[in-house]
Design an enzyme around this catalytic site. Structure first.
Site, PDB file in Angstrom:
ATOM      1  CG  ASP A   1      -2.073   1.000   1.309  1.00 38.20           C
ATOM      2  OD1 ASP A   1      -2.428   1.511  -0.217  1.00 38.20           O
ATOM      3  OD2 ASP A   1      -2.574   1.435   2.144  1.00 38.20           O
TER       4      ASP A   1
ATOM      5  CG  HIS B   1      -0.617   2.480  -9.241  1.00 37.45           C
ATOM      6  ND1 HIS B   1      -0.665   1.908  -7.877  1.00 37.45           N
ATOM      7  CD2 HIS B   1      -1.753   2.975  -9.525  1.00 37.45           C
ATOM      8  CE1 HIS B   1      -2.150   2.561  -7.359  1.00 37.45           C
ATOM      9  NE2 HIS B   1      -2.536   3.177  -8.297  1.00 37.45           N
TER      10      HIS B   1
ATOM     11  CG  LEU C   1       8.896 -17.321  -4.119  1.00 36.51           C
ATOM     12  CD1 LEU C   1       8.563 -17.299  -2.672  1.00 36.51           C
ATOM     13  CD2 LEU C   1       9.451 -15.840  -4.569  1.00 36.51           C
TER      14      LEU C   1
HETATM   15  C1  IPE Z   1      -5.373  -2.525  -0.300  1.00 35.45           C
HETATM   16  O1  IPE Z   1      -5.074  -1.330  -0.281  1.00 35.45           O
HETATM   17  C2  IPE Z   1      -5.187  -3.388  -1.416  1.00 35.45           C
HETATM   18  C3  IPE Z   1      -4.288  -3.540  -2.181  1.00 35.45           C
HETATM   19  C4  IPE Z   1      -3.034  -3.218  -1.720  1.00 35.45           C
HETATM   20  C5  IPE Z   1      -4.172  -4.002  -3.360  1.00 35.45           C
HETATM   21  P1  IPE Z   1      -6.066  -0.278  -0.404  1.00 35.45           P
HETATM   22  O2  IPE Z   1      -5.262   1.144  -0.485  1.00 35.45           O
HETATM   23  O3  IPE Z   1      -7.137  -0.521  -1.522  1.00 35.45           O
HETATM   24  O4  IPE Z   1      -6.842  -0.260   0.929  1.00 35.45           O
HETATM   25  P2  IPE Z   1      -7.774   0.811   1.924  1.00 35.45           P
HETATM   26  O5  IPE Z   1      -8.640   1.503   0.889  1.00 35.45           O
HETATM   27  O6  IPE Z   1      -6.816   1.848   2.219  1.00 35.45           O
HETATM   28  O7  IPE Z   1      -8.217  -0.131   2.941  1.00 35.45           O
HETATM   29  C1  IPE Z   2      -1.587   0.356  -3.394  1.00 35.45           C
HETATM   30  O1  IPE Z   2      -1.382   1.723  -3.301  1.00 35.45           O
HETATM   31  C2  IPE Z   2      -1.991  -0.153  -4.865  1.00 35.45           C
HETATM   32  C3  IPE Z   2      -3.217  -0.694  -5.027  1.00 35.45           C
HETATM   33  C4  IPE Z   2      -4.407  -0.729  -4.044  1.00 35.45           C
HETATM   34  C5  IPE Z   2      -3.592  -1.025  -6.232  1.00 35.45           C
HETATM   35  P1  IPE Z   2      -2.483   2.599  -3.133  1.00 35.45           P
HETATM   36  O2  IPE Z   2      -3.220   2.985  -4.724  1.00 35.45           O
HETATM   37  O3  IPE Z   2      -3.552   2.226  -2.470  1.00 35.45           O
HETATM   38  O4  IPE Z   2      -1.581   3.907  -2.678  1.00 35.45           O
HETATM   39  P2  IPE Z   2      -2.563   5.109  -1.745  1.00 35.45           P
HETATM   40  O5  IPE Z   2      -2.825   4.154  -0.433  1.00 35.45           O
HETATM   41  O6  IPE Z   2      -3.664   5.791  -2.097  1.00 35.45           O
HETATM   42  O7  IPE Z   2      -1.543   5.834  -1.348  1.00 35.45           O
HETATM   43 MG    MG Z   3      -4.088   2.522  -0.512  1.00 30.38          MG
END
Ligand code: IPE
Ligand code: IPE
Ligand code: MG
Length: 248
Positions: free
Chosen positions: A21, A38, A132
């Site tokens: 995240d 990303h 792995l």
């Molecule tokens: C969780 O992250 C999903 C992934 C890392 C793919 P999110 O950014 O979607 O989760 P919330 O919304 O902060 O809970």
């Molecule tokens: C995690 O990073 C990747 C996915 C959920 C696909 P985020 O896109 O949730 O990044 P933040 O949390 O908004 O910074």
């Molecule tokens: Mg996120």
């Protein structure tokens, strides 16, 4: 002593799960579009897969796209799907060379045909690998998984294959998408959020949880080693007492 040297090779977690995240915030902090975050996130993932393989970790599960992430703006969803296809195109050879087996968990039927077929192709190409196990959670959420499991179990009961009184938690597990994969020993979440966001709720019953403020694109091998060292300091009691653990 380097962090890597501090890792006890006889007490490694066999399964590590990661909620990757913070990509969006990482990009925003640099005045860039979330998509850039990303793309950088893929580099961090490559590093961590390499580190896990070097340490001979058996299972690494990464949360790449959740059921709830379908609700993001269309441009972001399609950029994420594009990154997935691009990464698989680029990295499949490396996975094969390094004896890494790819598996996917999640509602892959929801993926666009090009994404799904690319994913399936890499899964098939790496099916014979014995190193792995890399499990990518794509269009995954725990509530989806548990609901699907309950549906399949219910139809097995209707078909007379089993009866409710006989069902144990081990039987139920066989209906989950993670069938055959041991539960995670360690779950890592980056970006400072202290939540699970619908990831592997059943499977983390006894996982050690590790949270770090680092945003995913900044999560390096060293950060990964720190999480493993932290894990190795914990006493996993599984409901028993410390004294019982000493008795063996
Ligand atoms: C969780 O992250 C999903 C992934 C890392 C793919 P999110 O950014 O979607 O989760 P919330 O919304 O902060 O809970
Ligand atoms: C995690 O990073 C990747 C996915 C959920 C696909 P985020 O896109 O949730 O990044 P933040 O949390 O908004 O910074
Ligand atoms: Mg996120």
């Amino acid at each position: 002593m380097s962090l890597l040297e501090k890792i006890k090779t006889d007490r490694l977690p066999s399964h590590i799960a990661i909620i990757m995240d913070g990509n969006g915030r990482w990009a925003r902090q640099r005045g860039m579009d979330r998509i850039f975050g990303h793309q950088q996130g893929v580099n961090a993932l490559r590093e961590i897969i390499e580190a896990a393989a070097e340490l001979s970790i058996k299972y690494l599960t990464v949360y790449a796209f959740s059921t709830e992430n379908w609700g993001r703006p269309d441009e972001e969803v399609s950029a994420l799907m594009g990154i997935m296809v691009q990464s698989l195109n680029k990295e499949t050879g490396t996975l094969m060379k390094n004896n890494i087996r790819l598996k996917a968990i999640g509602d892959t039927d929801r993926l666009a045909e090009d994404v799904r077929s690319r994913l399936m192709e890499t899964i098939n190409l790496t099916a014979g690998a014995t190193g792995l196990n890399l499990i990518v959670a794509m269009s995954y959420s725990s509530r989806w998984e548990i609901t699907e499991a309950a549906k399949k179990l219910a139809s097995d009961i209707v078909e007379g294959k089993t009866v409710p009184d006989n069902i144990t938690d081990h039987d139920f597990e066989k209906y989950l998408t993670t069938r055959g994969i041991p539960d995670p020993d360690l779950m890592i979440r980056t970006s400072g959020e202290l939540r699970i966001s619908n990831f592997l709720l059943w499977q983390i019953a006894y996982a050690e949880l590790y949270f770090t403020e680092k945003l995913w694109p900044d999560f390096s091998k060293e950060e990964f080693y720190k999480a493993i060292i932290d894990f190795q300091k914990r006493e996993r009691r599984f409901g028993k007492t410390s004294e019982q653990l000493l008795e063996k």
